[in-house]
Enzyme design. Structure first.
Site, PDB file in Angstrom:
ATOM      1  N   GLY A  81       3.314  -2.860  -4.764  1.00  0.00           N
ATOM      2  CA  GLY A  81       2.069  -3.596  -4.999  1.00  0.00           C
ATOM      3  C   GLY A  81       1.457  -3.228  -6.333  1.00  0.00           C
ATOM      4  O   GLY A  81       1.940  -2.329  -7.033  1.00  0.00           O
ATOM      5  N   GLY A  86      -3.555  -0.412 -11.635  1.00  0.00           N
ATOM      6  CA  GLY A  86      -2.191   0.053 -11.880  1.00  0.00           C
ATOM      7  C   GLY A  86      -1.186  -0.480 -10.880  1.00  0.00           C
ATOM      8  O   GLY A  86      -1.433  -1.468 -10.188  1.00  0.00           O
ATOM      9  N   THR A  87      -0.057   0.216 -10.809  1.00  0.00           N
ATOM     10  CA  THR A  87       1.064  -0.217  -9.973  1.00  0.00           C
ATOM     11  C   THR A  87       1.300   0.805  -8.868  1.00  0.00           C
ATOM     12  O   THR A  87       1.126   2.003  -9.087  1.00  0.00           O
ATOM     13  CB  THR A  87       2.334  -0.320 -10.853  1.00  0.00           C
ATOM     14  OG1 THR A  87       1.990  -1.065 -12.012  1.00  0.00           O
ATOM     15  CG2 THR A  87       3.469  -1.006 -10.147  1.00  0.00           C
ATOM     16  N   VAL A  88       1.695   0.314  -7.684  1.00  0.00           N
ATOM     17  CA  VAL A  88       1.943   1.227  -6.567  1.00  0.00           C
ATOM     18  C   VAL A  88       3.436   1.254  -6.241  1.00  0.00           C
ATOM     19  O   VAL A  88       4.072   0.205  -6.110  1.00  0.00           O
ATOM     20  CB  VAL A  88       1.121   0.812  -5.317  1.00  0.00           C
ATOM     21  CG1 VAL A  88       1.284   1.834  -4.199  1.00  0.00           C
ATOM     22  CG2 VAL A  88      -0.354   0.640  -5.664  1.00  0.00           C
ATOM     23  N   LYS A 102       0.345   5.803  -6.769  1.00  0.00           N
ATOM     24  CA  LYS A 102      -0.431   4.852  -7.563  1.00  0.00           C
ATOM     25  C   LYS A 102      -0.377   5.321  -9.011  1.00  0.00           C
ATOM     26  O   LYS A 102      -0.848   6.412  -9.327  1.00  0.00           O
ATOM     27  CB  LYS A 102      -1.867   4.829  -7.058  1.00  0.00           C
ATOM     28  CG  LYS A 102      -2.633   3.598  -7.433  1.00  0.00           C
ATOM     29  CD  LYS A 102      -4.051   3.706  -6.870  1.00  0.00           C
ATOM     30  CE  LYS A 102      -4.623   2.397  -6.445  1.00  0.00           C
ATOM     31  NZ  LYS A 102      -5.966   2.510  -5.900  1.00  0.00           N
ATOM     32  N   ASP A 208     -16.995  -0.107  -0.847  1.00  0.00           N
ATOM     33  CA  ASP A 208     -15.961  -1.110  -1.108  1.00  0.00           C
ATOM     34  C   ASP A 208     -15.264  -1.499   0.192  1.00  0.00           C
ATOM     35  O   ASP A 208     -14.055  -1.720   0.205  1.00  0.00           O
ATOM     36  CB  ASP A 208     -14.948  -0.515  -2.103  1.00  0.00           C
ATOM     37  CG  ASP A 208     -14.208  -1.584  -2.894  1.00  0.00           C
ATOM     38  OD1 ASP A 208     -14.597  -2.755  -2.789  1.00  0.00           O
ATOM     39  OD2 ASP A 208     -13.252  -1.233  -3.612  1.00  0.00           O
TER      40      ASP A 208
HETATM   41  N1  LIG Z   1      -0.825   4.067   0.778  1.00  0.00           N
HETATM   42  C1  LIG Z   1      -0.210   2.898   0.753  1.00  0.00           C
HETATM   43  N2  LIG Z   1       0.724   2.607   1.677  1.00  0.00           N
HETATM   44  C2  LIG Z   1       1.364   1.408   1.666  1.00  0.00           C
HETATM   45  N3  LIG Z   1       1.152   0.446   0.751  1.00  0.00           N
HETATM   46  C3  LIG Z   1       0.232   0.669  -0.203  1.00  0.00           C
HETATM   47  C4  LIG Z   1      -0.495   1.893  -0.259  1.00  0.00           C
HETATM   48  N4  LIG Z   1      -1.359   1.840  -1.291  1.00  0.00           N
HETATM   49  C5  LIG Z   1      -1.183   0.634  -1.865  1.00  0.00           C
HETATM   50  N5  LIG Z   1      -0.235  -0.072  -1.229  1.00  0.00           N
HETATM   51  C6  LIG Z   1       0.243  -1.427  -1.585  1.00  0.00           C
HETATM   52  O1  LIG Z   1      -0.067  -1.666  -2.949  1.00  0.00           O
HETATM   53  C7  LIG Z   1      -0.980  -2.764  -3.067  1.00  0.00           C
HETATM   54  C8  LIG Z   1      -1.944  -2.507  -4.204  1.00  0.00           C
HETATM   55  O2  LIG Z   1      -2.787  -1.436  -3.859  1.00  0.00           O
HETATM   56  P1  LIG Z   1      -4.000  -0.972  -4.753  1.00  0.00           P
HETATM   57  O3  LIG Z   1      -4.863  -0.113  -3.909  1.00  0.00           O
HETATM   58  O4  LIG Z   1      -3.543  -0.421  -6.046  1.00  0.00           O
HETATM   59  O5  LIG Z   1      -4.632  -2.291  -5.222  1.00  0.00           O
HETATM   60  P2  LIG Z   1      -5.736  -3.198  -4.614  1.00  0.00           P
HETATM   61  O6  LIG Z   1      -6.643  -2.394  -3.741  1.00  0.00           O
HETATM   62  O7  LIG Z   1      -5.072  -4.368  -3.978  1.00  0.00           O
HETATM   63  O8  LIG Z   1      -6.482  -3.668  -5.915  1.00  0.00           O
HETATM   64  P3  LIG Z   1      -7.483  -2.864  -6.863  1.00  0.00           P
HETATM   65  O9  LIG Z   1      -6.761  -1.673  -7.404  1.00  0.00           O
HETATM   66  O10 LIG Z   1      -7.755  -3.886  -7.876  1.00  0.00           O
HETATM   67  O11 LIG Z   1      -8.690  -2.491  -6.047  1.00  0.00           O
HETATM   68  C9  LIG Z   1      -1.607  -2.903  -1.689  1.00  0.00           C
HETATM   69  O12 LIG Z   1      -2.049  -4.188  -1.423  1.00  0.00           O
HETATM   70  C10 LIG Z   1      -0.467  -2.491  -0.775  1.00  0.00           C
HETATM   71  O13 LIG Z   1       0.391  -3.569  -0.567  1.00  0.00           O
END
Ligand SMILES: Nc1ncnc2c1ncn2[C@@H]1O[C@H](COP(=O)(O)OP(=O)(O)OP(=O)(O)O)[C@@H](O)[C@H]1O
Length: 364
Positions: A81, A86-88, A102, A208
């Site tokens: 994601g 950033g990128t996860v 992250k 949030d």
């Molecule tokens: N701990 C985790 N376990 C499983 N998947 C995750 C986890 N953290 C993030 N992801 C995946 O990565 C995606 C992006 O997560 P992230 O928290 O960076 O962004 P966001 O909350 O969607 O956006 P922003 O950073 O703009 O608030 C999520 O929608 C999910 O699919």
């Protein structure tokens, strides 16, 4: 001769003292290392440092080298994601633990604030419904946060995205639908996590709360993530001394924020939680209007009008109504709690302690 000896001895003593004083001041005035900064300002428990990395879990150790190896140098195949910061990546550590990494954008100024806020807040909190942060890594402009991995991803995907995709593909929607019992379990989990945050000696407003930041583990237990905007509340004034970031999605935002209030409060979390309750039970996207008596209205107005007409059963997500066994009294109770939480008047909203208590009798 004696004079020469004494003069040399005094000279040497003076030189050594001077060197000692200079060395002492050089070391004292040096910039603190990252690890010192974290431990002195936040008193995080049991931090183990490895270069510019730290682990909040004594059983896990990180280094940029290890994380690079676990993600084949952040290869796209490990991406699960991406967000605005950033990128996860999903990665398995050498001890078998699966983590979500992250990787914050190096050029995002906000990312750095978010990095610290998230790390210092989450690193100190221990609750089954608050996502665990295992640690962090720094290397040049690379900043990584390491979290526990949640197998079932974010709640918003389950409520909206997955179903929409399934409907498009005309597949069996039932396999992806969350049951009423699971939804109650998720709501109770989020309520428990928020109750915990709000009842700390120095309460924390998450700021949030929405379905995007609720993650589901393999048993569909809810975990609250994303503490980048969280603020400590000053109990003497009931709001945070620093300004709220005002980042809440518009539809989760309480009326006082829309009217210009910028300080973080616990009541704002309660309002967002109420919207989340409506979203979870109805399956409606709270940012989209609903047609009611030929008029487009927001989710709160729609819910209020429906409840006033005793139409609570019609509010429930159609995909779970077919389940059968839904008890009308529980559905009514549920929506009444959500309605209280979304009161226009801040002081009329219940505390999370009360919400938690009210939700308790509703079975999962
Ligand atoms: N701990 C985790 N376990 C499983 N998947 C995750 C986890 N953290 C993030 N992801 C995946 O990565 C995606 C992006 O997560 P992230 O928290 O960076 O962004 P966001 O909350 O969607 O956006 P922003 O950073 O703009 O608030 C999520 O929608 C999910 O699919």
């Amino acid at each position: 001769m004696d004079h020469v000896f004494l003069a040399t001895a005094y000279g040497l003593l003076f030189f050594l003292s001077l060197t000692g004083i200079i060395t002492f001041w050089v070391f004292r005035c040096r910039k603190p290392k990252i690890t010192q900064l974290v431990s002195t300002t936040t008193q995080l428990p049991s931090i183990t440092t490895v270069d510019q990395s730290a682990s909040f879990d004594p059983n896990l150790k990180f280094s940029m080298t290890k994380l690079r190896a676990a993600t084949k140098n952040f290869s796209p195949e490990f991406i699960i994601g991406g967000g605005s910061f950033g990128t996860v990546y999903k990665a398995q550590l050498s001890n078998g633990v699966t983590v979500a990494i992250k990787r914050l954008n190096p050029d995002a100024f906000k990312g750095f604030r978010e990095f610290w806020a998230e790390m210092v807040t989450l690193g100190m909190l221990h609750h089954p419904n608050i996502a665990k942060i295992f640690g962090y890594c720094f290397s040049g402009s690379d900043r990584l946060l390491i979290y526990e991995f949640f197998q079932n991803g974010s709640l918003d995907r389950w409520l909206h995205l997955e179903q929409e995709q399934e409907q498009e593909q005309e597949q069996d929607v039932d396999t992806l639908t969350l049951s009423w019992g699971t939804r109650i379990q998720i709501v109770k989990g989020v309520a428990s996590g928020l109750f915990f945050l709000h009842s700390l000696d120095k309460p924390i407003a998450h700021q949030d709360i929405e379905s995007r930041i609720v993650f589901l583990d393999s048993d569909f237990q809810a975990h609250i993530c994303d503490f980048g905007h969280a603020r400590r509340i000053d109990t003497s004034t009931s709001y945070a001394s620093t300004q709220s970031a005002g980042t809440l999605g518009y539809c989760y935002m309480p009326p006082e924020y829309k009217a210009g209030l910028t300080t973080a409060t616990l009541e704002a979390d309660v309002y967002s939680f109420g919207i989340l309750m409506f979203e979870i039970a109805t399956g409606k996207r709270p940012n989209l209007p609903t047609l009611l008596d030929g008029e487009e209205v927001g989710i709160v107005e729609w819910a209020r009008k429906m409840l006033a007409q005793d139409k609570h059963m019609q509010m429930v997500d159609a995909s779970i109504l077919t389940e059968g066994g839904l008890i009308e009294a529980h559905v009514k109770e549920y929506f009444e709690i959500a309605e209280m939480c979304t009161s226009e008047i801040k002081r009329e909203r219940p505390t999370m302690a009360k919400v938690f208590r009210l939700l308790n009798p509703i079975p999962m």
